[in-house]
Scaffold this active site. Structure first.
Site, short mmCIF file in Angstrom:
data_model
loop_
_atom_site.label_atom_id
_atom_site.label_comp_id
_atom_site.label_asym_id
_atom_site.label_seq_id
_atom_site.Cartn_x
_atom_site.Cartn_y
_atom_site.Cartn_z
N CYS A 65 0.97 -1.18 0.48
CA CYS A 65 -0.35 0.05 -0.33
C CYS A 65 0.53 1.10 0.24
O CYS A 65 1.73 1.52 -0.60
CB CYS A 65 -0.39 0.00 0.82
SG CYS A 65 -2.44 1.19 0.83
N HIS B 253 -4.30 -5.17 0.09
CA HIS B 253 -3.16 -5.27 1.64
C HIS B 253 -3.23 -7.21 1.54
O HIS B 253 -4.28 -7.80 2.06
CB HIS B 253 -3.78 -5.30 2.87
CG HIS B 253 -4.04 -3.94 3.35
ND1 HIS B 253 -2.74 -2.97 3.96
CD2 HIS B 253 -4.31 -2.37 2.48
CE1 HIS B 253 -3.13 -1.62 4.14
NE2 HIS B 253 -3.63 -1.88 2.78
N GLU C 285 -1.44 -9.02 3.26
CA GLU C 285 -1.58 -10.04 4.38
C GLU C 285 -2.50 -10.08 5.58
O GLU C 285 -2.76 -11.46 6.40
CB GLU C 285 -0.84 -9.10 5.44
CG GLU C 285 -1.33 -7.39 5.87
CD GLU C 285 -0.83 -6.17 4.96
OE1 GLU C 285 -1.22 -6.84 4.04
OE2 GLU C 285 -1.33 -5.19 5.27
#
Ligand code: GLN
Length: 549
Positions: free
Chosen positions: A382, A508, A510
């Protein structure tokens, strides 16, 4: 209708209610039951999206674009399921709903009160996910600690449900601390007794007491807790400190937490706990064959919870690579041109973290430059990707003033610019580009190799994007947009094919890494860092550009 388990906490905060809830859910799921978890947060914010990470750690984003509590991340990572807006309710959201109804005239003539109007809305939300037959069990974690003023309406709602639901459809787990007094060499049960007493005074009687403890509980102590807290001895569960949170389901299974719960809920149809994959992961995690160091560049690095999902994704990816990933937090504000070789020189990989605002941005750009020029594996998420774009613009394309309009709204060269649809938005809560969007990946790119696919979907939380006016210039000079939103052309992935491993993404990844499905971007990044480290130990100069992984 599903059955309901409520998890409350006492004595102190930070005992790991979320992990206990997720571990219990995992065990029930492993026995073949359909389970989900929801979190009730007693603060007035409508959601944690507007909270700074110092206040509340990371903001976790779900598929449907809800900005939620980081415990939902644990739920997804443990259960390998998606949660949604419905899985996180705050006091702010409850009140917002009730007040909106009041304005619409739904309670005409009545005084609107905490009991019954607020508690009715809490109960409606507690039961909601269990109503369409999708789940056998709903676990509701109640944020805060018993005795807090803010938690009272939630405890009252559970009290009412104890009488409204069939007895075998509701169970309360209370998590407490049994402190060890070094001077007396003794474990002390008194705080637990007080905490259960306080809960009972509110009319809620726990069925199971889970005791966090640094020392083993003797049978005698368990019996004492059972006696004073009005539960069976088998319902006193020891929760010792674990070397990793992923061990907790197995520790809870040893204590038969799942069987105790199934018995009280009168669930007779369940299988043996199917935890083969989980145990395989734990083995790899506990006995790594190599070790690497990844630098995590951010501005909240002193705070573990601020980058929770990133740290967990590294745990998953490390296990997959049979490699211990040591994450070294590096504060971006203190990186300068002079000290960058010293600060980053011993790393095997560099991750530039997501973030907001101008603080620490120049340090991040300097760090990206070091990784790009030396061949150190780089991964930007990001804001991290946006920093890589600015760095490339300034130092390779010669756009001296390259910047993001987030840092300067009058930037003369906004290579990162505010998204068009964001320009008219003034309200801050829940207004970013949030949740899951598709991304089309270019054939032959590093991204395609990593995903093994050309169409993916990932979660977002941002207001700014790569400015496509500059795209041709970038691509002609070696930085390629390898992932684009198929409808809008928004750049989702940037990479440098010349570099051994240099990739940034606007989304994102993750947030979608789980124990059973580690995220491929993290897995490949750790793999690249491992190779980099191996080159170091075989005396080859790792800083020379190597072949692509
Ligand atoms: N601040 C940047 C944006 O809004 C990046 C956000 C992030 O890193 N999550 O676009």
């Amino acid at each position: 209708m599903a059955k309901h388990i409520f998890v409350t906490g006492g004595v102190t905060s930070s005992l790991g209610k979320g992990i206990i809830a997720a571990s219990l859910a995992k065990l029930l799921q492993a026995r073949g039951l359909k389970v989900t978890i929801q979190k009730f947060d007693p603060y007035i914010n409508v959601d944690p999206g507007t909270l700074n990470p110092y206040e509340h750690g990371e903001c976790y984003v779900t598929e449907d674009g809800a900005e939620t509590d980081l415990d939902l991340g644990h739920y997804e990572r443990f259960l390998n399921i998606f949660t949604s807006q419905a899985n996180n309710v705050t006091t702010g959201r409850i009140y917002q709903h009730v007040i909106t109804k009041e304005r619409e005239g739904a309670y005409l003539g009545k005084t609107v009160q905490v009991v019954p109007h607020i508690t009715d809305e809490i109960k409606r939300r507690m039961l909601l996910l269990g109503q369409n037959g999708q789940y056998d069990i709903i676990i509701s974690e109640i944020g805060g600690t018993v005795g807090d003023i803010e938690s009272l309406p939630y405890i009252e709602a559970i009290r009412q449900l104890q009488w409204e639901l069939p007895e075998e459809d509701l169970l309360v787990v209370h998590l407490t601390l049994i402190p060890y007094l070094k001077a007396a060499k003794e474990l002390k049960t008194k705080p637990t007794q007080h905490s259960v007493k306080m809960l009972s005074e509110s009319g809620v009687f726990p069925d199971v007491i889970v005791c966090r403890t640094e020392e083993p509980l003797t049978n005698e102590l368990k019996k004492k807790i059972a006696l004073f807290c009005n539960v069976k001895a088998e319902a006193v569960i020891e929760a010792p400190d674990a070397s990793t949170i992923y061990e907790v389901p197995l520790l809870m299974m040893n204590e038969k937490l799942d069987l105790t719960v199934l018995k009280k809920l009168n669930i007779t149809k369940y299988g043996d706990a199917e935890l083969g994959k989980w145990k395989g992961f734990l083995d790899k995690l506990k006995y790594p064959k190599s070790k690497i160091t990844i630098g995590l560049i951010g501005k909240y690095v002193e705070l573990q919870d601020a980058y929770k999902s990133i740290l967990e994704a590294f745990v998953h990816a490390g296990a997959m690579n049979e490699c211990k990933v040591q994450v070294l937090p590096i504060h971006s504000e203190f990186i300068t041109d002079e000290n960058v070789p010293e600060k980053l020189g011993n790393l095997d990989g560099l991750l530039v973290a997501p973030g907001f605002g101008h603080r620490g941005v120049e340090g991040k750009i300097i760090a990206v430059k070091f990784a790009r020029e030396t061949g150190l594996p780089f991964f930007g998420i990001c804001l991290g990707m946006q920093m890589a774009v600015i760095e490339y613009g300034r130092n390779v394309l010669g756009i001296k003033n390259a910047l993001s309009s987030e840092m300067d709204s009058h930037a003369s060269e906004p290579v990162i610019d505010m998204m068009e649809e964001q320009k008219k938005i003034t309200a801050k809560g829940g207004t970013m580009r949030l949740g899951s969007y598709p991304c089309e990946i270019k054939n032959g790119s590093l991204a395609q190799k990593i995903y093994g696919d050309t169409m993916i979907s990932e979660r977002h939380r941002h207001r700014y994007e790569f400015n496509n006016k500059y795209l041709e210039q970038y691509e002609n000079s070696g930085m390629v947009a390898s992932g684009l939103n198929p409808e809008t052309g928004l750049v989702e992935i940037m990479e440098i094919p010349e570099h051994p491993f240099f990739i940034g993404c606007q989304y994102h990844p993750e947030l979608k890494s789980t124990v059973e499905n580690p995220h491929p971007l993290f897995v490949y990044f750790v793999g690249a860092a491992k190779q980099f480290n191996e080159r170091k130990t075989t005396n080859k100069n790792p800083l020379l550009q190597g072949e692509m992984i």
